[in-house]
Design a protein around this motif. Structure first.
Motif, PDB file in Angstrom:
ATOM      1  N   THR A 103       0.800  -1.229   0.000  1.00  0.00           N
ATOM      2  CA  THR A 103       0.000   0.000   0.000  1.00  0.00           C
ATOM      3  C   THR A 103       0.832   1.278   0.000  1.00  0.00           C
ATOM      4  O   THR A 103       0.261   2.363   0.108  1.00  0.00           O
ATOM      5  N   GLY A 104       2.130   1.179  -0.127  1.00  0.00           N
ATOM      6  CA  GLY A 104       2.944   2.384  -0.234  1.00  0.00           C
ATOM      7  C   GLY A 104       2.743   3.038  -1.586  1.00  0.00           C
ATOM      8  O   GLY A 104       2.493   2.354  -2.579  1.00  0.00           O
ATOM      9  N   ASN A 105       2.826   4.374  -1.628  1.00  0.00           N
ATOM     10  CA  ASN A 105       2.596   5.044  -2.908  1.00  0.00           C
ATOM     11  C   ASN A 105       3.465   6.286  -3.123  1.00  0.00           C
ATOM     12  O   ASN A 105       3.178   7.096  -3.983  1.00  0.00           O
ATOM     13  N   MET A 106       4.537   6.428  -2.329  1.00  0.00           N
ATOM     14  CA  MET A 106       5.465   7.541  -2.536  1.00  0.00           C
ATOM     15  C   MET A 106       6.887   6.980  -2.553  1.00  0.00           C
ATOM     16  O   MET A 106       7.235   6.132  -1.731  1.00  0.00           O
ATOM     17  N   TYR A 107       7.676   7.488  -3.493  1.00  0.00           N
ATOM     18  CA  TYR A 107       9.001   6.924  -3.743  1.00  0.00           C
ATOM     19  C   TYR A 107      10.031   8.045  -3.869  1.00  0.00           C
ATOM     20  O   TYR A 107       9.712   9.135  -4.349  1.00  0.00           O
ATOM     21  N   LEU A 108      11.256   7.756  -3.484  1.00  0.00           N
ATOM     22  CA  LEU A 108      12.387   8.651  -3.690  1.00  0.00           C
ATOM     23  C   LEU A 108      13.374   7.907  -4.565  1.00  0.00           C
ATOM     24  O   LEU A 108      13.821   6.818  -4.212  1.00  0.00           O
ATOM     25  N   TYR A 122      15.342  12.867  -7.937  1.00  0.00           N
ATOM     26  CA  TYR A 122      16.614  13.585  -7.880  1.00  0.00           C
ATOM     27  C   TYR A 122      17.548  13.191  -9.018  1.00  0.00           C
ATOM     28  O   TYR A 122      18.752  13.338  -8.927  1.00  0.00           O
ATOM     29  N   GLY A 123      16.981  12.715 -10.092  1.00  0.00           N
ATOM     30  CA  GLY A 123      17.776  12.215 -11.216  1.00  0.00           C
ATOM     31  C   GLY A 123      18.468  13.297 -12.006  1.00  0.00           C
ATOM     32  O   GLY A 123      18.337  14.487 -11.734  1.00  0.00           O
ATOM     33  N   PRO A 124      19.209  12.868 -13.035  1.00  0.00           N
ATOM     34  CA  PRO A 124      20.047  13.799 -13.803  1.00  0.00           C
ATOM     35  C   PRO A 124      19.262  14.750 -14.700  1.00  0.00           C
ATOM     36  O   PRO A 124      19.744  15.804 -15.042  1.00  0.00           O
ATOM     37  N   PHE A 125      18.066  14.390 -15.074  1.00  0.00           N
ATOM     38  CA  PHE A 125      17.258  15.250 -15.930  1.00  0.00           C
ATOM     39  C   PHE A 125      16.049  15.710 -15.140  1.00  0.00           C
ATOM     40  O   PHE A 125      15.495  14.961 -14.348  1.00  0.00           O
ATOM     41  N   LEU A 126      15.641  16.914 -15.366  1.00  0.00           N
ATOM     42  CA  LEU A 126      14.514  17.466 -14.626  1.00  0.00           C
ATOM     43  C   LEU A 126      13.214  16.987 -15.262  1.00  0.00           C
ATOM     44  O   LEU A 126      12.712  17.583 -16.203  1.00  0.00           O
ATOM     45  N   ASN A 127      12.701  15.871 -14.781  1.00  0.00           N
ATOM     46  CA  ASN A 127      11.430  15.345 -15.272  1.00  0.00           C
ATOM     47  C   ASN A 127      10.295  16.160 -14.683  1.00  0.00           C
ATOM     48  O   ASN A 127      10.356  16.582 -13.540  1.00  0.00           O
ATOM     49  N   ARG A 128       9.268  16.338 -15.449  1.00  0.00           N
ATOM     50  CA  ARG A 128       8.082  17.053 -14.984  1.00  0.00           C
ATOM     51  C   ARG A 128       6.880  16.151 -15.181  1.00  0.00           C
ATOM     52  O   ARG A 128       6.847  15.303 -16.052  1.00  0.00           O
ATOM     53  N   GLY A 129       5.906  16.340 -14.356  1.00  0.00           N
ATOM     54  CA  GLY A 129       4.681  15.588 -14.467  1.00  0.00           C
ATOM     55  C   GLY A 129       3.874  15.765 -13.204  1.00  0.00           C
ATOM     56  O   GLY A 129       4.396  16.227 -12.185  1.00  0.00           O
ATOM     57  N   PRO A 130       2.614  15.392 -13.255  1.00  0.00           N
ATOM     58  CA  PRO A 130       1.749  15.617 -12.092  1.00  0.00           C
ATOM     59  C   PRO A 130       2.159  14.797 -10.862  1.00  0.00           C
ATOM     60  O   PRO A 130       1.854  15.183  -9.744  1.00  0.00           O
ATOM     61  N   ASN A 131       2.855  13.702 -11.081  1.00  0.00           N
ATOM     62  CA  ASN A 131       3.244  12.839  -9.962  1.00  0.00           C
ATOM     63  C   ASN A 131       4.746  12.826  -9.722  1.00  0.00           C
ATOM     64  O   ASN A 131       5.266  11.909  -9.104  1.00  0.00           O
ATOM     65  N   ILE A 132       5.435  13.838 -10.232  1.00  0.00           N
ATOM     66  CA  ILE A 132       6.882  13.904 -10.065  1.00  0.00           C
ATOM     67  C   ILE A 132       7.249  15.229  -9.393  1.00  0.00           C
ATOM     68  O   ILE A 132       6.890  16.302  -9.879  1.00  0.00           O
ATOM     69  N   ILE A 133       7.921  15.113  -8.275  1.00  0.00           N
ATOM     70  CA  ILE A 133       8.385  16.289  -7.543  1.00  0.00           C
ATOM     71  C   ILE A 133       9.907  16.341  -7.686  1.00  0.00           C
ATOM     72  O   ILE A 133      10.611  15.545  -7.065  1.00  0.00           O
ATOM     73  N   PRO A 134      10.415  17.239  -8.520  1.00  0.00           N
ATOM     74  CA  PRO A 134      11.866  17.311  -8.696  1.00  0.00           C
ATOM     75  C   PRO A 134      12.528  17.924  -7.462  1.00  0.00           C
ATOM     76  O   PRO A 134      12.034  18.902  -6.905  1.00  0.00           O
ATOM     77  N   LEU A 135      13.625  17.327  -7.022  1.00  0.00           N
ATOM     78  CA  LEU A 135      14.368  17.837  -5.872  1.00  0.00           C
ATOM     79  C   LEU A 135      15.616  18.557  -6.360  1.00  0.00           C
ATOM     80  O   LEU A 135      16.415  17.987  -7.090  1.00  0.00           O
ATOM     81  N   GLU A 136      15.770  19.774  -5.940  1.00  0.00           N
ATOM     82  CA  GLU A 136      16.949  20.557  -6.296  1.00  0.00           C
ATOM     83  C   GLU A 136      17.994  20.392  -5.202  1.00  0.00           C
ATOM     84  O   GLU A 136      17.666  20.240  -4.029  1.00  0.00           O
ATOM     85  N   ASN A 137      19.252  20.421  -5.591  1.00  0.00           N
ATOM     86  CA  ASN A 137      20.369  20.389  -4.640  1.00  0.00           C
ATOM     87  C   ASN A 137      20.374  19.147  -3.754  1.00  0.00           C
ATOM     88  O   ASN A 137      20.778  19.217  -2.586  1.00  0.00           O
ATOM     89  N   PHE A 138      19.942  18.019  -4.292  1.00  0.00           N
ATOM     90  CA  PHE A 138      19.985  16.774  -3.524  1.00  0.00           C
ATOM     91  C   PHE A 138      21.447  16.410  -3.319  1.00  0.00           C
ATOM     92  O   PHE A 138      22.246  16.457  -4.257  1.00  0.00           O
TER      93      PHE A 138
END
Length: 146
Positions: A103-108, A122-138
């Protein structure tokens, strides 16, 4: 930040907080979490591995808690009984699917796996989408499998 009141001035509603002391030395900064929660909602990356530590983190003000994918399945189940606001650090698709089956539904991750939910990315390319939260300066030292 030197002064926590500076958080009241930032243009964000939420933050992603990495507690390196907790991750590397298993020393949680509960006082800091409590102080942060007065100013901003935050997801905390601290890798608890005991139920009591997870409870203390939540009581101290974290909205969501990042757990490591090295935890035993029984521990993850117990953690999900405490809160569904868990974010699992995922290094591969198999672990992401296992977490979803519990039942988990959030991932890093620095990858996007084919599972439903929200990705703190926190990947190398800044992905965008409704379910993607990009992290800066990870932190570089915490990047895996990129």
């Amino acid at each position: 930040m030197e002064d926590m009141e500076e958080l009241a001035k930032v243009p964000y509603d939420e933050a992603f907080v990495v507690d390196l002391d907790a991750i590397t030395h298993y020393r949680f900064n509960f006082k800091m979490y409590n102080e942060l929660s007065k100013y901003i909602e935050f997801t905390l990356m601290a890798y608890p591995y005991k139920e009591n530590d997870l409870m203390d983190i939540i009581v101290s003000g974290a909205s969501r808690v990042v757990i490591n994918d090295t935890l035993e399945i029984d521990t993850i189940k117990k953690f999900l009984d405490i809160t569904d606001e868990l974010v699992m650090r995922c290094s591969d698709s198999e672990k992401a699917h296992m977490f979803h089956s519990l039942t988990g539904n959030m991932y890093l991750s620095c990858k996007i796996f084919n599972v439903p939910g929200v990705f703190f990315y926190y990947g190398p390319f800044l992905n965008r989408g409704p379910n993607i939260i990009p992290l800066e300066n990870f932190p570089e030292e915490l990047r895996i499998d990129c």
